[in-house]
Design a protein around this motif. Sequence first.
Motif, short mmCIF file in Angstrom:
data_model
loop_
_atom_site.label_atom_id
_atom_site.label_comp_id
_atom_site.label_asym_id
_atom_site.label_seq_id
_atom_site.Cartn_x
_atom_site.Cartn_y
_atom_site.Cartn_z
N LEU A 67 0.82 -1.20 0.00
CA LEU A 67 0.00 0.00 0.00
C LEU A 67 0.86 1.26 0.00
O LEU A 67 0.55 2.24 -0.68
CB LEU A 67 -0.94 -0.01 1.21
N VAL A 68 1.93 1.25 0.76
CA VAL A 68 2.81 2.43 0.81
C VAL A 68 3.46 2.66 -0.55
O VAL A 68 3.53 3.78 -1.06
CB VAL A 68 3.87 2.26 1.92
N ASN A 69 3.98 1.58 -1.16
CA ASN A 69 4.67 1.73 -2.45
C ASN A 69 3.73 2.11 -3.59
O ASN A 69 4.12 2.86 -4.49
CB ASN A 69 5.38 0.42 -2.81
N SER A 70 2.51 1.61 -3.56
CA SER A 70 1.60 1.82 -4.69
C SER A 70 0.65 3.00 -4.51
O SER A 70 0.13 3.52 -5.50
CB SER A 70 0.78 0.55 -4.93
N VAL A 71 0.41 3.43 -3.28
CA VAL A 71 -0.60 4.47 -3.05
C VAL A 71 0.00 5.72 -2.42
O VAL A 71 0.08 6.77 -3.06
CB VAL A 71 -1.75 3.93 -2.16
N THR A 72 0.44 5.63 -1.19
CA THR A 72 0.85 6.85 -0.48
C THR A 72 2.10 7.48 -1.08
O THR A 72 2.23 8.70 -1.11
CB THR A 72 1.09 6.54 1.01
N ILE B 240 4.18 1.42 8.19
CA ILE B 240 4.89 0.18 7.87
C ILE B 240 5.08 -0.67 9.12
O ILE B 240 4.86 -1.89 9.11
CB ILE B 240 6.26 0.52 7.23
N TRP B 241 5.44 -0.03 10.22
CA TRP B 241 5.72 -0.79 11.45
C TRP B 241 4.46 -1.02 12.28
O TRP B 241 4.55 -1.63 13.35
CB TRP B 241 6.77 -0.07 12.26
N GLY B 242 3.32 -0.53 11.84
CA GLY B 242 2.07 -0.81 12.53
C GLY B 242 1.78 0.07 13.71
O GLY B 242 1.04 -0.32 14.63
N ASP B 243 2.36 1.29 13.73
CA ASP B 243 2.09 2.21 14.85
C ASP B 243 0.65 2.70 14.80
O ASP B 243 0.06 2.88 13.73
CB ASP B 243 3.02 3.43 14.77
N THR B 244 0.07 2.93 15.95
CA THR B 244 -1.25 3.53 16.09
C THR B 244 -1.17 4.70 17.04
O THR B 244 -0.13 4.95 17.67
CB THR B 244 -2.27 2.49 16.61
N THR B 245 -2.27 5.45 17.17
CA THR B 245 -2.28 6.59 18.08
C THR B 245 -2.18 6.14 19.53
O THR B 245 -1.71 6.90 20.40
CB THR B 245 -3.57 7.40 17.88
N ASP B 246 -2.58 4.90 19.81
CA ASP B 246 -2.56 4.41 21.19
C ASP B 246 -1.27 3.67 21.53
O ASP B 246 -0.88 3.64 22.70
CB ASP B 246 -3.75 3.46 21.42
N GLY C 264 17.11 -3.75 1.38
CA GLY C 264 16.03 -2.87 1.81
C GLY C 264 14.68 -3.36 1.32
O GLY C 264 14.56 -4.46 0.77
N LEU C 265 13.68 -2.50 1.49
CA LEU C 265 12.32 -2.83 1.05
C LEU C 265 11.91 -2.05 -0.19
O LEU C 265 10.78 -2.19 -0.66
CB LEU C 265 11.32 -2.57 2.18
N GLY C 266 12.79 -1.21 -0.72
CA GLY C 266 12.50 -0.49 -1.96
C GLY C 266 11.58 0.70 -1.81
O GLY C 266 11.05 1.20 -2.81
N ILE C 267 11.37 1.18 -0.58
CA ILE C 267 10.54 2.38 -0.39
C ILE C 267 11.36 3.61 -0.75
O ILE C 267 12.54 3.71 -0.43
CB ILE C 267 10.05 2.47 1.07
#
Length: 379
Positions: free
Chosen positions: A202-207, A236-242, A262-265
């Motif tokens: 999702l990060v590579n293709s959208v954001t 990517i690392w799954g952080d949330t506001t909480d 790497g991951l190619g980002i």
Amino acid sequence: MVLYEAQFPHSLVKLIMSCITSTSFQICFNGELTSSFHAQRGIRQGDPLSPYIFVLCMEKLSHLIHSTVDVGLWRPVRASQSGPKVSHLFFADDLMLFAEASPNQAAALKNCLDIFCSLFGQAVSYEKSLIYCSPNTCKSIASAISRTCGSPLTNDLGKYLGMPLIHSRVNKHTYNGIFDKVQNRLSSWKSKALSMAGRLTLVNSVTSSIPIYTMQTAKLPMSLCDKLDKLNRDFIWGDTTDRKKIHLVSWDVVCQPKQLGGLGIKKTEVMNQAMLAKASWRLFINDSGLWANIYSKKYLKDCSLLDENYLPPPDCSSTWRSIVHGASLLKKNLKWRVGDGKTIKFWSDSWILPNALINFALPSAHINPNATIYYQPHY
């Protein structure tokens, strides 16, 4: 008329006109179809001929404007004294007209549009159109132009395709809309329900692709680039506001190509400069586009964008500063092919980086810095 002026065959003109004149519609009212009626203008919705007919009509308007300019009734504007004249810009169904700020020019502009409308049965919504005058224009003259055209004056033309059309100085607030778009898109996804591979895709293709259009012509502020990278990094690392999770690998390693571990980002700042380097390359190879001609005449003149000693003028636009920023990356990675040597200056070009060859010559040598070399192939 337009079809015949474009020298379409008579049989093709007859076929196209039959598609236009035979258009009929029926309305479903209370579950029943009304009697059919013929359209006054246009062709069937979704007809593949529609965009071609539209382009032909706009081409006729372009010819009307050019003929008005040729006879001297319409005086277009220039970005520089030696730059090209700009009278109009068309993009899809949007139209921008340029002329000197005077009531006479406003009348000539409106007369050209009225002729076009009378030929095609169209009508311009002047109330929804906007007029922008230079800050140096007298207020009384600007008001007279507004009355002549029947359109309101404005100090801000807003945005077009997400880009502000007019801005005085780029700051961290100019492109806040990009950050909002990325943040809204990420907030609609639930990182808990996605795997690491899913979040990466999702990060590579959208954001990462959301700011691409803006990055082609504008250098984003460093603070904005850091904020965009932080959004992608946290997702990517799954952080949330909480809850914040541990980032197991540094962001520099994550952004490396996959073959290097790497991951190619793509980093926002690096991608931004790469996109601007592409624009500077198009200028370097003398792109035939209008934008390239305008910038070359205004800022380059007799020098090259990749000259070692070139510095942008202190009063240049933010777009030109962005292109120069991209050229700095191009200089580091540019390779020469001598070819026939007609465009190479033997002494003043940098054969031995970082200085030109003339700096290594003896002081007593009489050198022509503009001398060129010619290569004669042998077969």
